[in-house]
Each structure stands twice: as C-alpha cells, then as structure tokens.
Design an enzyme around this catalytic site. Structure first.
Site, PDB file in Angstrom:
ATOM      1  N   HIS A 160      16.827 -45.210  28.587  1.00 43.85           N
ATOM      2  CA  HIS A 160      16.399 -46.453  29.235  1.00 43.85           C
ATOM      3  C   HIS A 160      14.906 -46.373  29.537  1.00 43.85           C
ATOM      4  O   HIS A 160      14.293 -45.294  29.474  1.00 43.85           O
ATOM      5  CB  HIS A 160      17.201 -46.688  30.513  1.00 43.85           C
ATOM      6  CG  HIS A 160      16.968 -45.658  31.582  1.00 43.85           C
ATOM      7  ND1 HIS A 160      16.660 -45.971  32.881  1.00 43.85           N
ATOM      8  CD2 HIS A 160      16.998 -44.284  31.556  1.00 43.85           C
ATOM      9  CE1 HIS A 160      16.522 -44.873  33.603  1.00 43.85           C
ATOM     10  NE2 HIS A 160      16.718 -43.835  32.816  1.00 43.85           N
ATOM     11  N   HIS A 194      18.577 -54.028  35.736  1.00 50.07           N
ATOM     12  CA  HIS A 194      18.214 -52.935  34.831  1.00 50.07           C
ATOM     13  C   HIS A 194      19.297 -52.789  33.767  1.00 50.07           C
ATOM     14  O   HIS A 194      20.469 -53.124  33.992  1.00 50.07           O
ATOM     15  CB  HIS A 194      18.067 -51.629  35.612  1.00 50.07           C
ATOM     16  CG  HIS A 194      17.438 -50.521  34.828  1.00 50.07           C
ATOM     17  ND1 HIS A 194      16.124 -50.549  34.414  1.00 50.07           N
ATOM     18  CD2 HIS A 194      17.949 -49.337  34.356  1.00 50.07           C
ATOM     19  CE1 HIS A 194      15.836 -49.437  33.746  1.00 50.07           C
ATOM     20  NE2 HIS A 194      16.929 -48.692  33.700  1.00 50.07           N
ATOM     21  N   CYS A 217      12.718 -52.422  30.394  1.00 50.17           N
ATOM     22  CA  CYS A 217      14.102 -52.038  30.078  1.00 50.17           C
ATOM     23  C   CYS A 217      14.795 -53.038  29.164  1.00 50.17           C
ATOM     24  O   CYS A 217      15.442 -52.652  28.181  1.00 50.17           O
ATOM     25  CB  CYS A 217      14.889 -51.820  31.366  1.00 50.17           C
ATOM     26  SG  CYS A 217      15.185 -53.308  32.364  1.00 50.17           S
TER      27      CYS A 217
END
Length: 257
Positions: free
Chosen positions: A222, A210, A158
């Site tokens: 993402h 994240h 990510c």
C-alpha cells in the site's frame, strides 16, 4: 475545445483554477477528458475513464474532436513504471505506467493527436503486456514516495496506486478509495482473502480512507509514506518500523480480472 487528451507525461489536476490549490489527481499520457468550464488559462475537465473532475492548465493538454475519442478498451496500457518515446523532432519523452496509446506499428510507432511517437526500445511489445499477476505489477512501485493526488512512480497515493495497477490489468476503477470500495465481492473472513484482493480501512467515524492490495495472508502492499509492504491481521495494518497499527481494517473486496 469540447474534449482533449493528455500529451505530456503527467498533468496535475487541482481543486481550483490556480497553481496554489490542492493537487487532487493526475492525468497520465493518453488520458482523455471532457471540457466542463474555462477560466483564463485553466480548464475544468472530467476524465472520461472515471468521471473525476478538476482543473488543469490549458497548455498541458491537446484539443480533439469528440469523434477522435477512441474506445478505451482499444488502447494499450504502458506497463513499465517509466518508458521512453521520441517524437517527430527526435525529442525524448518519458511516460509512466498506466499511460494509454493506440496500437503501435511494427516499428513501434503510433500517432496521438496527429503527432507521431516511436518507442526508444526495440522490445516495445513487452511494454504492452501485463505481468503474470497483479501483485507483481504492484511491486514495481515499491518505495515510490507518497503524494496526495499522485498516480506514478514519482509520487502516488493509496487509491491512485490501486487505480493504476488495476488499469494495467485491463480493469477500470474509480479514483478514490471511498468509491473503489463499492466494487467487487465482499470477503467475509480475512482467512479467505487471496493475493490480489483489496483491503479497505476506515477512520474513527467509519469512513473509508485507505486501500491496499493483499499479497498473502499476512502482508499487504500500500501507499503510506511510500509504497511499502506491511503486516496485516484482523485488526488492520501493523507497521513494524514504528511498532504500531496505522490503519483499521473495514472490509476486503475481490475484483475478478
């Protein structure tokens, strides 16, 4: 060797000096680094762009003098997710988006560590120009598999995803989401978010774990399992395939490009 440069498409950066240790990052073609320590065939290095440290295989990098390290702002960043070069022996080499090169000549040639490379395609100038908006750049990576420590279409995590697409638009960010969250302007209300803003997500202890790029008021792109587009609301990311929330929203940041 006090400093070096990546001369292959990708160099795995590991947490310890052996092949079995955790992959924590990758250096892409044209990434410069400083040498910190040696251990047999292994080098502990620090990336000059983001100060990220890890171990790499000595055979995968080329030594340079400190005087040869350019201003990173003077280098061009490769835009296509994959790009073909040929070297002096006419051997084909494929490099990934985010790779850095010096200014090519009119024939598409450039030198890196005293070696000549040439673009395989005549429209090479287009490879050095970013898309009109960072969200379009991000969509080039759709369906790329998730890889912890990865930074290319062949496998990406990510924060590596965010770091590379921002690099492609001329902005340097740290490697990890927990570091990236310290940059930019905080957007206090989700309905004020714009395309290109970053959304950060936390675990049950409040730690940032994240990050993704907002596409519009309802969607985010993402890397989670793969680079994907999911719905996002005030609670977090909702995965429609499994019918549940997967990430809890912490904060939205805006970084001016």
């Amino acid at each position: 060797m006090k400093s070096g440069v990546t001369t292959v498409s990708l160099i795995p950066m590991r947490s310890a000096a052996n092949e079995r240790s955790e992959l924590i990052n990758q250096l892409v073609f044209g990434d410069y680094f400083e040498l910190i320590q040696t251990h047999g065939k292994w080098l502990k290095v620090k990336s000059i762009e983001d100060n990220y440290e890890g171990w790499i295989d000595r055979q995968m990098a080329g030594p340079i003098t400190e005087e040869d390290i350019p201003d990173l702002n003077d280098l061009h960043v490769i835009q296509p997710v994959l790009c073909e070069l040929k070297d002096e022996q006419n051997q084909i080499m494929r490099i990934v988006a985010g790779s850095r090169i010096p200014q090519p000549d009119l024939q598409g040639g450039f030198r890196l560590r005293n070696k000549q490379y040439t673009f395989m395609h005549s429209d090479f100038a287009d490879f050095l120009t970013p898309k009109s908006h960072i969200t379009e750049t991000a969509k080039q990576f759709l369906n790329s598999p998730y890889l912890w420590g990865g930074k290319s279409i062949l496998g990406i995590d990510c924060s590596g995803f965010i770091q590379i697409i921002f690099r492609m638009h001329g902005h340097s960010l740290p490697r990890d989401a927990s570091q990236q969250v310290d940059f930019g302007e905080t957007i206090c209300f989700r309905h004020d978010a714009q395309a290109g803003d970053l959304a950060f997500f936390q675990n049950n202890k409040g730690k940032i774990v994240h990050v993704g790029l907002i596409l519009n008021q309802e969607h985010i792109i993402h890397a989670s399992g793969k680079v994907r587009i999911d719905k996002m609301d005030h609670s977090g990311i909702y995965n429609n395939e499994i019918k549940q929330y997967t990430h809890e929203l912490s904060v939205i940041k805006r970084i001016s490009l």
